[in-house]
Design an enzyme around this catalytic site. Structure first.
Site, mmCIF file in Angstrom:
data_model
loop_
_atom_site.group_PDB
_atom_site.id
_atom_site.type_symbol
_atom_site.label_atom_id
_atom_site.label_comp_id
_atom_site.label_asym_id
_atom_site.label_seq_id
_atom_site.Cartn_x
_atom_site.Cartn_y
_atom_site.Cartn_z
ATOM 1 N N GLU A 112 -15.766 71.542 32.755
ATOM 2 C CA GLU A 112 -16.154 70.944 31.343
ATOM 3 C C GLU A 112 -14.847 69.963 31.254
ATOM 4 O O GLU A 112 -13.657 69.987 31.620
ATOM 5 C CB GLU A 112 -15.735 72.091 30.260
ATOM 6 C CG GLU A 112 -16.928 72.999 30.332
ATOM 7 C CD GLU A 112 -16.766 74.222 29.197
ATOM 8 O OE1 GLU A 112 -18.143 74.962 29.336
ATOM 9 O OE2 GLU A 112 -16.078 74.029 28.442
ATOM 10 N N CYS A 141 -9.944 65.399 27.472
ATOM 11 C CA CYS A 141 -9.026 66.391 28.223
ATOM 12 C C CYS A 141 -10.027 66.894 29.317
ATOM 13 O O CYS A 141 -11.084 67.185 29.195
ATOM 14 C CB CYS A 141 -9.144 67.716 27.199
ATOM 15 S SG CYS A 141 -8.467 68.998 27.968
ATOM 16 N N CYS A 144 -9.169 78.654 37.504
ATOM 17 C CA CYS A 144 -7.777 78.529 37.748
ATOM 18 C C CYS A 144 -7.071 79.997 38.258
ATOM 19 O O CYS A 144 -7.390 80.919 37.837
ATOM 20 C CB CYS A 144 -7.218 78.379 36.252
ATOM 21 S SG CYS A 144 -5.290 77.971 36.366
ATOM 22 N N CYS A 195 -3.082 83.166 33.305
ATOM 23 C CA CYS A 195 -2.307 83.418 32.077
ATOM 24 C C CYS A 195 -2.963 84.234 31.200
ATOM 25 O O CYS A 195 -4.303 84.241 31.227
ATOM 26 C CB CYS A 195 -1.825 81.990 31.354
ATOM 27 S SG CYS A 195 -1.002 80.865 32.339
ATOM 28 N N CYS A 207 -5.721 82.897 28.349
ATOM 29 C CA CYS A 207 -6.496 81.826 28.711
ATOM 30 C C CYS A 207 -7.768 82.180 29.101
ATOM 31 O O CYS A 207 -7.933 82.845 30.269
ATOM 32 C CB CYS A 207 -5.557 80.923 29.706
ATOM 33 S SG CYS A 207 -6.662 79.417 30.259
ATOM 34 N N CYS A 239 -9.279 72.526 24.082
ATOM 35 C CA CYS A 239 -8.476 72.362 25.529
ATOM 36 C C CYS A 239 -7.750 73.677 25.695
ATOM 37 O O CYS A 239 -7.564 74.438 24.775
ATOM 38 C CB CYS A 239 -7.517 71.198 25.449
ATOM 39 S SG CYS A 239 -7.878 69.875 26.238
#
Ligand code: SAH
Ligand code: SF4
Length: 354
Positions: A93, A106, A113, A117, A120, A338
């Site tokens: 995205e 963004c 990822c 974290c 997130c 974002c």
């Protein structure tokens, strides 16, 4: 060379070699590049000043773009989230954020990822793969085509899905192409890359010819607390802050430290006090980002702080001599903010495949 997945994968020299190999002249390679990046052509038909023979030969060599828009969601505040379908069926995205005269895009740097974290959405399912330079550039090309007349993309932030420092091989050529005056011509001062803190790669990023802005996701200045928020980190706050400071020293660009605020976890007076200790001597700005709740993560007991707590934290830092900005929430009604990307597509896909 093996056929590239799209023309956007090629640097100028490789594009030139291939245009010549396919019977074109060097000035025609420049024309192709202008169609790709200045005009944002999405197919060969529109490249009117190229001979039909060259267009046919190029089309047999590689498509113009390898990604396409799967869905676009417009939020009430004008923020638009694009879900791009990649050639291998993966999705990423990017988010267009209009704000007065500015329009910021963004972009994502990886599919998923690996950093994980705790707050997130992008890290919930680990990382699938790095994006190629073409896939990063194409996010910009798609976004640009959607802007209303009179609007241009003024700013680019690499703050979507993924950890950009773990994909410098894809990111650096992509940024160089976006910066190239013969192409999209975006000024380096308008490009910001955000990292969760990889000192070695930050040094590599500092060694690049072009001086982009660097943002570092600090979240907490105390090692133990930071480790709870960014569990995979292998680096201390000291090392990360030192790398940020070297970036400033080498590039002359002041670093922004981002702090996602979570109620009771890292927004307490003692958290502000440690942050002042660590950062007060550095030329930097701290950007406070009240956590955007992610439904699937609220079971971890995470909470967005009330704005009064955010204000208190900001005031404490300012009293300690630190420049502070507070980020407003954008596109919240479509999960378009974002740092909150892909979760819907992932969840929907999980439902389909389970
Ligand atoms: N991986 C890089 C860049 C992508 S994340 C990094 O972590 O810096 C971009 C920013 O969004 C980071 O500062 C990150 O901490 C923040 N972020 C992630 N999830 C968020 C959420 N749910 N609410 C608010 N900010 C979030
Ligand atoms: Fe990855 Fe950044 Fe999300 Fe952390 S905040 S999981 S580094 S995208």
């Amino acid at each position: 060379m093996a056929a590239p997945s799209s023309l956007t994968e090629l640097d100028d020299q490789t594009l030139l070699e291939n245009v010549e190999r396919l019977g074109g002249k060097s000035f025609q390679a420049r024309q192709v590049s202008h169609w790709l990046y200045r005009h944002g052509a999405s197919d060969y038909d529109g490249m009117r000043n190229l001979s039909p023979e060259l267009r046919t030969a190029l089309a047999a060599f590689a498509p113009v773009n390898s990604t396409k828009i799967a869905t676009a969601e417009l939020a009430a505040d004008g923020t638009e989230k694009l879900l791009l379908l990649l050639a291998d069926g993966e999705t990423v995205e990017c988010v267009i954020i209009p704000e007065g005269e500015r329009t910021t895009l963004c972009v994502s740097s990886q599919v998923g990822c690996p950093v994980g974290c705790v707050f997130c959405a992008s890290g919930m399912y680990g990382v699938k793969r790095n994006l190629t330079s073409g896939e990063i550039v194409e996010q910009v090309l798609h976004a640009r085509r959607r802007l209303p007349a009179g609007r241009t993309l003024t700013n680019l932030v690499v703050m979507g899905m993924g950890e950009p420092m773990l994909n410098l091989a894809g990111l650096l050529p992509a940024l160089a192409r976006l910066h190239d005056a013969n192409g999209i011509d975006m000024g380096a001062r308008r490009i910001t890359v955000s990292t969760s803190g990889y000192p070695q790669q930050m040094a590599q990023f500092a060694a690049a010819d072009i001086s982009y802005n660097l943002a570092v996701s600090l979240h907490a200045a105390d090692d133990e607390l930071r480790k709870r928020l960014v569990p995979t980190t292998k680096h201390s706050v000291r090392e990360i802050v030192a790398a940020a400071n070297s970036y400033f020293g080498q590039k002359g660009r002041e670093v922004t430290f981002e702090v996602v605020l979570l109620e009771g976890l890292n927004d307490r007076p003692q958290d502000a006090a440690v942050m002042i200790d660590v950062l007060h001597a550095l030329p930097c700005t701290v950007n406070l980002i009240p956590w955007n709740p992610v439904e699937e993560l609220t079971s971890r007991g995470l909470r967005r702080p009330a704005s009064s707590r955010v204000d208190t934290f900001a005031a404490d830092l300012r009293r300690g001599g630190i420049n502070v900005t507070v980020r407003r929430q954008r596109g919240a009604d479509k999960s378009a903010a974002c740092g909150q990307l892909r979760i819907r597509a992932q969840v929907d896909r999980a439902k389909v495949t389970s």
